[in-house]
Design a protein around this motif. Structure first.
Motif, short mmCIF file in Angstrom:
data_model
loop_
_atom_site.label_atom_id
_atom_site.label_comp_id
_atom_site.label_asym_id
_atom_site.label_seq_id
_atom_site.Cartn_x
_atom_site.Cartn_y
_atom_site.Cartn_z
N PHE A 34 77.07 49.46 131.13
CA PHE A 34 77.42 51.08 131.57
C PHE A 34 78.50 51.16 132.21
O PHE A 34 78.90 50.34 133.19
CB PHE A 34 76.13 51.54 132.06
CG PHE A 34 76.36 53.03 132.64
CD1 PHE A 34 76.36 54.07 131.81
CD2 PHE A 34 76.49 53.30 133.85
CE1 PHE A 34 76.43 55.43 132.06
CE2 PHE A 34 76.41 54.64 134.27
CZ PHE A 34 76.48 55.76 133.25
N ARG A 35 79.51 51.96 131.77
CA ARG A 35 80.69 52.44 132.48
C ARG A 35 80.40 53.65 133.57
O ARG A 35 80.13 54.64 133.17
CB ARG A 35 81.75 52.81 131.46
CG ARG A 35 82.02 51.95 130.63
CD ARG A 35 83.48 52.42 130.07
NE ARG A 35 83.12 53.53 129.08
CZ ARG A 35 84.08 54.47 128.43
NH1 ARG A 35 85.25 54.29 129.03
NH2 ARG A 35 83.65 55.27 127.76
N GLY A 81 81.12 57.18 129.98
CA GLY A 81 79.79 56.25 129.88
C GLY A 81 78.57 56.78 129.44
O GLY A 81 78.03 56.04 128.72
#
Length: 121
Positions: A25-26, A78
Motif C-alpha cells: 500500500f502506498r 494508493g
C-alpha cells in the motif's frame, strides 16, 4: 479519538493475496485532511486491516469529520490502487471509481460502533 470500521465482502481463501495488496500500500504523505476551504478538517491517525474467511474489516482511527475523510480517501492514489487490486477478490463489487461512489460505498460499508475505550491521555 474515534474509530470507524468498514467491511469488505471477499472470497474466502485469498488471505495471502489480499495481504500482499495491503503490504504494498502506498501511504499518503500527510495524515492531515483538508476541507473544501483548504483548512485542516480532519486527521487520519491510524489504520488497520483484519480478515477472516469471507469478511475483511478496515479500521480507521481519526479526528474530525468522517465524511471529509471518506472524500479524501476517494482521491488518494494508493486507495484507488488497493480498491482496483481488491476487485477480483470481492464477492460484492464496490462502486469506488468516483468520489460520490466511493463515499456512498464507504457509508454503506460502515459498521456501527457499539463501544470504544482508550487509555491514552
Amino acid at each position: 479519538m474515534p474509530f470507524a470500521a468498514i467491511t469488505y465482502d471477499i472470497k474466502a481463501g485469498y488471505e495471502k493475496e489480499i495481504s500482499e495488496i495491503f503490504g504494498n500500500f502506498r501511504r499518503v504523505g500527510s495524515p492531515v485532511v483538508k476541507g473544501d476551504d483548504g483548512e485542516e478538517a480532519a486527521r487520519i491517525l491510524a489504520t488497520a486491516v483484519f480478515i477472516r474467511e469471507d469478511t475483511m474489516v478496515r479500521v480507521i482511527e481519526y479526528e474530525g469529520d468522517l465524511d471529509t475523510i471518506a472524500r479524501h480517501m476517494a482521491t488518494q492514489p494508493g486507495v484507488k490502487e488497493v480498491e482496483a487490486k481488491l476487485a477480483p477478490y470481492l464477492t460484492r463489487p464496490r462502486d469506488t471509481d468516483t468520489v460520490e461512489g466511493f463515499v456512498a460505498t464507504f457509508r454503506r460499508s460502515l459498521l456501527t460502533c457499539m463501544a470504544q475505550m482508550s487509555v491514552r491521555a
